[in-house]
Design a protein around this motif. Sequence first.
Motif, PDB file in Angstrom:
ATOM      1  N   ASN A 132     -19.093  -3.882  53.278  1.00 53.63           N
ATOM      2  CA  ASN A 132     -19.187  -2.863  52.238  1.00 53.63           C
ATOM      3  C   ASN A 132     -20.584  -2.260  52.153  1.00 53.63           C
ATOM      4  O   ASN A 132     -20.740  -1.101  51.759  1.00 53.63           O
ATOM      5  CB  ASN A 132     -18.785  -3.456  50.886  1.00 53.63           C
ATOM      6  CG  ASN A 132     -17.319  -3.819  50.832  1.00 53.63           C
ATOM      7  OD1 ASN A 132     -16.514  -3.280  51.590  1.00 53.63           O
ATOM      8  ND2 ASN A 132     -16.960  -4.743  49.965  1.00 53.63           N
ATOM      9  N   THR A 135     -20.485   0.338  54.881  1.00 52.23           N
ATOM     10  CA  THR A 135     -19.624   1.462  54.490  1.00 52.23           C
ATOM     11  C   THR A 135     -20.288   2.322  53.428  1.00 52.23           C
ATOM     12  O   THR A 135     -20.220   3.558  53.476  1.00 52.23           O
ATOM     13  CB  THR A 135     -18.270   0.938  53.981  1.00 52.23           C
ATOM     14  OG1 THR A 135     -17.624   0.202  55.021  1.00 52.23           O
ATOM     15  CG2 THR A 135     -17.372   2.090  53.558  1.00 52.23           C
ATOM     16  N   SER A 136     -20.935   1.692  52.457  1.00 53.20           N
ATOM     17  CA  SER A 136     -21.582   2.435  51.376  1.00 53.20           C
ATOM     18  C   SER A 136     -22.695   3.327  51.906  1.00 53.20           C
ATOM     19  O   SER A 136     -22.839   4.485  51.489  1.00 53.20           O
ATOM     20  CB  SER A 136     -22.144   1.464  50.333  1.00 53.20           C
ATOM     21  OG  SER A 136     -21.116   0.765  49.684  1.00 53.20           O
ATOM     22  N   GLU A 138     -23.052   4.387  55.114  1.00 48.91           N
ATOM     23  CA  GLU A 138     -22.474   5.383  56.024  1.00 48.91           C
ATOM     24  C   GLU A 138     -21.824   6.527  55.261  1.00 48.91           C
ATOM     25  O   GLU A 138     -21.931   7.695  55.644  1.00 48.91           O
ATOM     26  CB  GLU A 138     -21.449   4.705  56.929  1.00 48.91           C
ATOM     27  CG  GLU A 138     -20.853   5.633  57.986  1.00 48.91           C
ATOM     28  CD  GLU A 138     -19.835   4.920  58.856  1.00 48.91           C
ATOM     29  OE1 GLU A 138     -19.484   5.458  59.905  1.00 48.91           O
ATOM     30  OE2 GLU A 138     -19.382   3.824  58.474  1.00 48.91           O
ATOM     31  N   SER A 139     -21.158   6.219  54.147  1.00 47.72           N
ATOM     32  CA  SER A 139     -20.453   7.245  53.372  1.00 47.72           C
ATOM     33  C   SER A 139     -21.360   8.019  52.428  1.00 47.72           C
ATOM     34  O   SER A 139     -20.936   9.009  51.841  1.00 47.72           O
ATOM     35  CB  SER A 139     -19.329   6.586  52.558  1.00 47.72           C
ATOM     36  OG  SER A 139     -19.874   5.703  51.575  1.00 47.72           O
ATOM     37  N   GLY A 140     -22.590   7.551  52.258  1.00 53.04           N
ATOM     38  CA  GLY A 140     -23.516   8.230  51.359  1.00 53.04           C
ATOM     39  C   GLY A 140     -23.492   7.730  49.933  1.00 53.04           C
ATOM     40  O   GLY A 140     -24.214   8.251  49.077  1.00 53.04           O
ATOM     41  N   LEU A 141     -22.677   6.706  49.640  1.00 53.14           N
ATOM     42  CA  LEU A 141     -22.663   6.143  48.289  1.00 53.14           C
ATOM     43  C   LEU A 141     -23.960   5.404  47.984  1.00 53.14           C
ATOM     44  O   LEU A 141     -24.345   5.263  46.822  1.00 53.14           O
ATOM     45  CB  LEU A 141     -21.480   5.190  48.126  1.00 53.14           C
ATOM     46  CG  LEU A 141     -20.088   5.838  48.162  1.00 53.14           C
ATOM     47  CD1 LEU A 141     -19.009   4.763  48.077  1.00 53.14           C
ATOM     48  CD2 LEU A 141     -19.931   6.834  47.013  1.00 53.14           C
ATOM     49  N   ARG A 153     -23.340  -0.164  64.035  1.00 53.05           N
ATOM     50  CA  ARG A 153     -22.160   0.570  63.620  1.00 53.05           C
ATOM     51  C   ARG A 153     -22.463   2.063  63.687  1.00 53.05           C
ATOM     52  O   ARG A 153     -23.549   2.499  63.318  1.00 53.05           O
ATOM     53  CB  ARG A 153     -21.763   0.164  62.200  1.00 53.05           C
ATOM     54  CG  ARG A 153     -20.569   0.901  61.621  1.00 53.05           C
ATOM     55  CD  ARG A 153     -20.119   0.189  60.372  1.00 53.05           C
ATOM     56  NE  ARG A 153     -19.145   0.943  59.610  1.00 53.05           N
ATOM     57  CZ  ARG A 153     -18.447   0.448  58.611  1.00 53.05           C
ATOM     58  NH1 ARG A 153     -18.621  -0.816  58.247  1.00 53.05           N
ATOM     59  NH2 ARG A 153     -17.569   1.178  57.949  1.00 53.05           N
ATOM     60  N   GLY A 155     -22.947   5.707  62.797  1.00 54.11           N
ATOM     61  CA  GLY A 155     -23.224   6.369  61.533  1.00 54.11           C
ATOM     62  C   GLY A 155     -24.355   5.760  60.737  1.00 54.11           C
ATOM     63  O   GLY A 155     -24.761   6.311  59.716  1.00 54.11           O
ATOM     64  N   ALA A 272     -28.433   5.888  56.712  1.00 56.52           N
ATOM     65  CA  ALA A 272     -27.462   6.748  57.387  1.00 56.52           C
ATOM     66  C   ALA A 272     -28.137   7.496  58.530  1.00 56.52           C
ATOM     67  O   ALA A 272     -29.233   8.037  58.369  1.00 56.52           O
ATOM     68  CB  ALA A 272     -26.862   7.734  56.392  1.00 56.52           C
ATOM     69  N   HIS A 274     -27.285  10.269  59.855  1.00 50.55           N
ATOM     70  CA  HIS A 274     -27.242  11.726  59.738  1.00 50.55           C
ATOM     71  C   HIS A 274     -28.164  12.259  58.645  1.00 50.55           C
ATOM     72  O   HIS A 274     -28.194  13.449  58.384  1.00 50.55           O
ATOM     73  CB  HIS A 274     -25.805  12.185  59.450  1.00 50.55           C
ATOM     74  CG  HIS A 274     -25.247  11.636  58.174  1.00 50.55           C
ATOM     75  ND1 HIS A 274     -24.732  10.363  58.092  1.00 50.55           N
ATOM     76  CD2 HIS A 274     -25.121  12.177  56.934  1.00 50.55           C
ATOM     77  CE1 HIS A 274     -24.314  10.143  56.849  1.00 50.55           C
ATOM     78  NE2 HIS A 274     -24.541  11.224  56.133  1.00 50.55           N
ATOM     79  N   LYS A 275     -28.946  11.358  58.016  1.00 47.67           N
ATOM     80  CA  LYS A 275     -29.844  11.786  56.945  1.00 47.67           C
ATOM     81  C   LYS A 275     -31.289  11.482  57.304  1.00 47.67           C
ATOM     82  O   LYS A 275     -31.587  10.444  57.880  1.00 47.67           O
ATOM     83  CB  LYS A 275     -29.507  11.055  55.638  1.00 47.67           C
ATOM     84  CG  LYS A 275     -28.203  11.465  54.985  1.00 47.67           C
ATOM     85  CD  LYS A 275     -28.042  10.738  53.661  1.00 47.67           C
ATOM     86  CE  LYS A 275     -26.760  11.125  52.953  1.00 47.67           C
ATOM     87  NZ  LYS A 275     -26.618  10.397  51.664  1.00 47.67           N
TER      88      LYS A 275
END
Length: 294
Positions: A132, A135-136, A138-141, A153, A155, A272, A274-275
């Motif tokens: 998690n 995932t958090s 990678e998703s930007g949360l 992983r 991303g 991330a 991409h950031k």
Amino acid sequence: MLNLRQLEVLRAVVQYGTTTAAAEWLGMSQPSISNTVRHVETLLGLKLFDRVSNRLVPTQEALTLMEDCTALFQLRDAVNQKAADLKAGRIGQIYITATAELSEALLPRVMAAYKTEHARVKLTLETNRIENVLTSVESGLADIGFMYSGYQRKGVVMEPLATIPAVCLCRHDHPLAGYDEITPADLEGVDLVGPQTENRAGLQIATAFRIAGHEYKPEVEVRFMNSAAQMVRSGWGVTITDALTARNALTPDLVIRPFAPQVDFLLTCVTASHKQIPRHLRRFIQQCRGVLSG
């Protein structure tokens, strides 16, 4: 319709009384100031200044106009200051996610040190499992994640921070407390609490046991190593845990001993891919390195 620059020129002339002084303050030429004043007077159909002894004295209309502009300039200045603070990393917000061990043993110290120096940056910490955490981020949360021995992983970017050794934590009156180091052989028949082999920390410990010719079989299994350390602190068993967690749980009734063969947990932070990492977040990472090396 007047623009902000024209209002700024009028304010400078009202404040300094001459177009020359206003031009110097604004970094403009004197003719540009004079032309702007004439243009605004024509546009509004109002006389804004009287010439008295080589000075420009604002009319009542000009003063009234400036009163209405005060809030506008204050807002402009506030926006400019906030932009400068953002650029310098003095304000912002950081959403942090981490596994339970690091949420307890490391991040409170890092966050306290960071807030001491950067009081206007808001910090939010969420505790999660490794999956998690990834995932958090990678998703930007979350802006950043912290974990032990994370896996690559797509991303996300893994940045190593420190190598933390595994140690044995036990009570000071336990027979193992007199050992210089603890091996898997020494743990045979001992009440052992430790991480599950389903997670990476448990798997690393189990591998060390297997290499030494012993089976890793804790009587109490936990997902996070800080739970094992707290159980030992409460008076039951012995655990193999990371050194940060052990030191965080340490009391006068407990002792820490090296574990052999050596098991190292790689402490990493995750961002991330991409950031771009903003300045205030990079400073948080630097603060973490400072706490780890202190």
